[in-house]
Enzyme design. Structure first.
Site, PDB file in Angstrom:
ATOM      1  N   LYS A  13       5.580   7.154 169.261  1.00  7.05           N
ATOM      2  CA  LYS A  13       6.805   6.410 169.733  1.00  7.05           C
ATOM      3  C   LYS A  13       6.116   5.323 170.344  1.00  7.05           C
ATOM      4  O   LYS A  13       4.909   5.102 170.847  1.00  7.05           O
ATOM      5  CB  LYS A  13       7.757   7.199 170.669  1.00  7.05           C
ATOM      6  CG  LYS A  13       8.477   8.222 169.865  1.00  7.05           C
ATOM      7  CD  LYS A  13       9.208   9.203 170.905  1.00  7.05           C
ATOM      8  CE  LYS A  13      10.066  10.160 170.076  1.00  7.05           C
ATOM      9  NZ  LYS A  13      10.726  11.295 171.065  1.00  7.05           N
ATOM     10  N   TYR A  53      17.620  10.612 163.219  1.00  7.71           N
ATOM     11  CA  TYR A  53      18.161  11.661 164.099  1.00  7.71           C
ATOM     12  C   TYR A  53      19.291  12.430 163.230  1.00  7.71           C
ATOM     13  O   TYR A  53      19.397  13.579 163.645  1.00  7.71           O
ATOM     14  CB  TYR A  53      18.478  11.026 165.573  1.00  7.71           C
ATOM     15  CG  TYR A  53      17.137  11.092 166.164  1.00  7.71           C
ATOM     16  CD1 TYR A  53      16.506  12.248 166.636  1.00  7.71           C
ATOM     17  CD2 TYR A  53      16.670   9.918 166.414  1.00  7.71           C
ATOM     18  CE1 TYR A  53      15.050  12.010 167.294  1.00  7.71           C
ATOM     19  CE2 TYR A  53      15.127   9.511 167.126  1.00  7.71           C
ATOM     20  CZ  TYR A  53      14.787  10.648 167.491  1.00  7.71           C
ATOM     21  OH  TYR A  53      13.427  10.710 168.248  1.00  7.71           O
ATOM     22  N   HIS A 158       7.488  12.045 168.072  1.00  5.70           N
ATOM     23  CA  HIS A 158       8.587  12.840 167.660  1.00  5.70           C
ATOM     24  C   HIS A 158       7.809  13.539 166.360  1.00  5.70           C
ATOM     25  O   HIS A 158       6.966  13.178 165.932  1.00  5.70           O
ATOM     26  CB  HIS A 158       9.748  11.858 166.838  1.00  5.70           C
ATOM     27  CG  HIS A 158      10.287  12.899 165.790  1.00  5.70           C
ATOM     28  ND1 HIS A 158      11.638  13.506 166.404  1.00  5.70           N
ATOM     29  CD2 HIS A 158      10.271  12.883 164.356  1.00  5.70           C
ATOM     30  CE1 HIS A 158      11.810  14.211 165.066  1.00  5.70           C
ATOM     31  NE2 HIS A 158      11.222  13.721 164.089  1.00  5.70           N
TER      32      HIS A 158
END
Ligand code: CMP
Length: 200
Positions: A13, A53, A158
């Site tokens: 990220k 997501y 992630h």
């Protein structure tokens, strides 16, 4: 049967990139014996983050419940008791966080790739992630601070949560021809049944 070519998506990220941790993070995954088969640096769009997501239709509920549970474990009260409301807020904050600058998207491949990557990465909340994991060793954030500042938890990485998720996520971030199929010489010692040929 065990899939020895399981694939998983990993994203470094913006906080990982800005803190100069790209090399350190890749090193930790690489040392495990897994193989890097896709790698790119991109500035994602809001649409990509939302699609990413929401590949899991229950994502908002799950993320909300996990957050409420983390507060409870510490004897604290969550700012909201409604998982979907939390999920909505987290998704908005994640869009701001993940589109704020370049990120590194990677595909790692090998036996138990999803579980191994998640073990090396550590739990979502850096404050309580295990020592020895990337999130536990390399950063400091918590749900409380992120929530009171109205932003996403900055946790460097992630990593896909399941085979179903990884398949959908990889298809979102990579074209088929950007994922390479090749052999590492080190794979023999990890996967071959017979180790003949080592001694001269
Ligand atoms: P990740 O593993 O990418 O999955 C969802 C992300 O949302 C998580 O890492 C954190 O960055 C962020 N996140 C999850 N729950 C919260 C929360 N309660 N408050 C802020 N950010 C959160």
């Amino acid at each position: 049967m065990i899939n020895k070519k399981e694939q998983t998506l990993v994203i470094i990220k913006p906080d990982g990139v800005q803190r100069g941790l790209i090399g350190e993070i890749i090193k930790r995954y690489e040392k495990s014996g897994l193989k890097l088969t896709g790698l790119k640096i991109v500035i994602p769009t809001n649409k990509l983050i939302e699609s990413h997501y929401l590949v899991d239709l229950n994502w908002k509920t799950k993320v909300g419940e996990k957050s409420i549970e983390a507060y409870k474990k510490k004897g604290l009260i969550s700012p909201s008791e409604n998982p979907i409301e939390i999920g909505d807020r987290v998704l908005n904050n994640l869009k701001k966080y993940l589109t704020s600058g370049p990120i590194i998207a990677m595909v790692w491949e090998g036996m138990n790739a999803i579980a191994i990557i998640r073990k090396i990465t550590g739990g979502t909340e850096p404050l309580v992630s295990d020592v020895g994991t990337i999130r536990g060793d390399l950063t400091i954030d918590s749900y409380e601070v992120a929530d009171s500042d109205g932003r996403a938890v900055r946790n460097l990485i992630h990593a896909s949560g399941s085979a179903e998720e990884s398949e959908k996520e990889i298809a979102l971030w990579f074209n088929k021809n950007e994922i390479l199929s090749y052999r590492l010489v080190s794979e023999s010692i990890l996967y071959d049944v017979n180790l003949d040929g080592i001694l001269e």
